[in-house]
Motif scaffolding. Structure first.
Motif, PDB file in Angstrom:
ATOM      1  N   LYS A   1       0.839  -1.203   0.000  1.00 25.71           N
ATOM      2  CA  LYS A   1       0.000   0.000   0.000  1.00 25.71           C
ATOM      3  C   LYS A   1       0.875   1.255   0.000  1.00 25.71           C
ATOM      4  N   VAL A   2       1.990   1.199   0.726  1.00 26.89           N
ATOM      5  CA  VAL A   2       2.928   2.330   0.733  1.00 26.89           C
ATOM      6  C   VAL A   2       3.503   2.525  -0.664  1.00 26.89           C
ATOM      7  N   PHE A   3       3.942   1.432  -1.279  1.00 27.90           N
ATOM      8  CA  PHE A   3       4.504   1.500  -2.632  1.00 27.90           C
ATOM      9  C   PHE A   3       3.497   2.078  -3.621  1.00 27.90           C
ATOM     10  N   ARG A   4       2.265   1.609  -3.556  1.00 31.57           N
ATOM     11  CA  ARG A   4       1.240   2.109  -4.476  1.00 31.57           C
ATOM     12  C   ARG A   4       0.992   3.598  -4.265  1.00 31.57           C
ATOM     13  N   ALA A   5       0.935   4.038  -3.020  1.00 31.45           N
ATOM     14  CA  ALA A   5       0.705   5.458  -2.734  1.00 31.45           C
ATOM     15  C   ALA A   5       1.854   6.310  -3.262  1.00 31.45           C
ATOM     16  N   VAL A   6       3.072   5.829  -3.116  1.00 31.08           N
ATOM     17  CA  VAL A   6       4.246   6.569  -3.588  1.00 31.08           C
ATOM     18  C   VAL A   6       4.210   6.716  -5.103  1.00 31.08           C
ATOM     19  N   VAL A   7       3.893   5.627  -5.798  1.00 29.64           N
ATOM     20  CA  VAL A   7       3.863   5.659  -7.267  1.00 29.64           C
ATOM     21  C   VAL A   7       2.765   6.584  -7.753  1.00 29.64           C
ATOM     22  N   GLU A   8       1.577   6.451  -7.193  1.00 33.27           N
ATOM     23  CA  GLU A   8       0.426   7.199  -7.708  1.00 33.27           C
ATOM     24  C   GLU A   8       0.448   8.671  -7.324  1.00 33.27           C
ATOM     25  N   SER A   9       1.210   9.018  -6.301  1.00 32.65           N
ATOM     26  CA  SER A   9       1.342  10.430  -5.933  1.00 32.65           C
ATOM     27  C   SER A   9       2.595  11.056  -6.537  1.00 32.65           C
TER      28      SER A   9
END
Length: 313
Positions: A12-20
């Motif tokens: 979830k952290v990785f996804r948030a970093v990529v999408e932001s």
């Protein structure tokens, strides 16, 4: 890699970093500082055994493996959501979440069925789904659908992307306007006004492309400023330097006050087509989406009937 509760949190952290778009932008989403995010990303990379992204003064950038891993993460979370939805449907209700995207400034349009559909959906007796609403440009709406970050989108889509299904919803009347201090507002002759239009600075809504100003060649002498949102177009027109098309329902207050002037409103207008966009294979697999689409269609029929009655009267 064996997925555990800890790994899911890191994903979830990785996804948030990529999408932001980077560590700093992800702080607000994750509610933690960049040092914590950096530590968590390092933990994930250690678990995987390869580097996911480059970060530093040159900015944030995914590696080739990071790009591939991000697509896997999206598929994983989509599978989890589908599991939650299907498991909840066994109880006879709508579970999980429904993610709806739409373009800005459509709720003031009396022809838009969107508001009525939201009201009907929330009052549905079997509805236990959480609504997540997001305002994006049409290009970003289609991208979010493809990347499984949205379930349905409402907007203006002149492209037809593979894997997405489109359904026409309603029309919006756009008119050409300028500020009252703009030189065009002082021209009384329709002929002189038509001759002066091509040389005026224009605001172009990027999602409409050449459909916005068909009477101006792409290589014309006038400057064309491109924007992705209606509010940005209105701001530039209100500065007094540009002309542009805006929804009639949206500009009503400024026209009534005299701040904006419609230019040849009986001749220079366009009807913009709004559509529903979904992934082609999902409409009947997600109960909440199926019900919401039914609410949209019912609200559209109701509005169409209201307009016909009004015209007949």
């Amino acid at each position: 890699m064996v997925v555990s509760d800890i790994d899911v949190r890191l994903l979830k952290v990785f996804r948030a970093v990529v999408e932001s778009g980077g560590f700093a932008n992800a702080q607000a989403i994750l509610n933690v500082g960049t040092s914590t995010i950096s530590t968590q990303m390092s933990q994930l990379e250690t678990r995987l055994g390869y580097v996911l992204c480059h970060r530093g003064r040159s900015g944030f950038r995914l590696t080739e493996k990071g790009e591939s891993f991000y697509r896997l993460v999206i598929e994983l979370f989509q599978s989890v959501q589908n599991f939650e939805v299907q498991a909840g449907s066994l109880r006879g209700g709508m579970e999980g979440q429904l993610r709806i995207g739409f373009i800005d400034n459509i709720i003031t349009d009396p022809m838009s069925p969107f508001r009525g559909a939201i009201e009907d959906f929330r009052r549905h007796p079997r509805n236990r789904a959480r609504l997540l609403l997001e305002v994006l440009s049409p290009q970003d709406l289609e991208r979010a659908l493809q990347e499984h970050r949205l379930d349905v989108a409402i907007g203006v889509f002149y492209s037809r992307l593979r894997g997405l299904a489109y359904e026409q919803l309603y029309q919006q009347r756009d008119v050409l306007v300028c500020h009252r201090d703009h030189p065009l507002a002082q021209i009384q002759s329709e002929i002189e006004l038509a001759q002066a239009l091509p040389a005026s600075n224009k605001v172009l809504r990027s999602f409409l492309g050449t459909h916005e100003f068909p009477f101006v060649s792409p290589g014309g002498a006038s400057m064309i400023t491109s924007v992705s949102h209606i509010e940005a177009a209105a701001l530039l027109i209100l500065t007094g330097d540009c002309i542009g098309f805006l929804p009639r329902h949206y500009i009503k207050q400024w026209v009534n006050s005299g701040e904006l002037v419609e230019l040849l409103p009986d001749q220079l207008y366009r009807d913009t087509h709004f559509s529903i966009a979904t992934r082609a294979d999902q409409q009947h697999t997600v109960p909440a989406l199926h019900v919401f689409l039914s609410c949209l269609r019912a609200a559209k029929v109701h509005l169409d009937g209201t307009v016909q009655v009004r015209l007949a009267a």
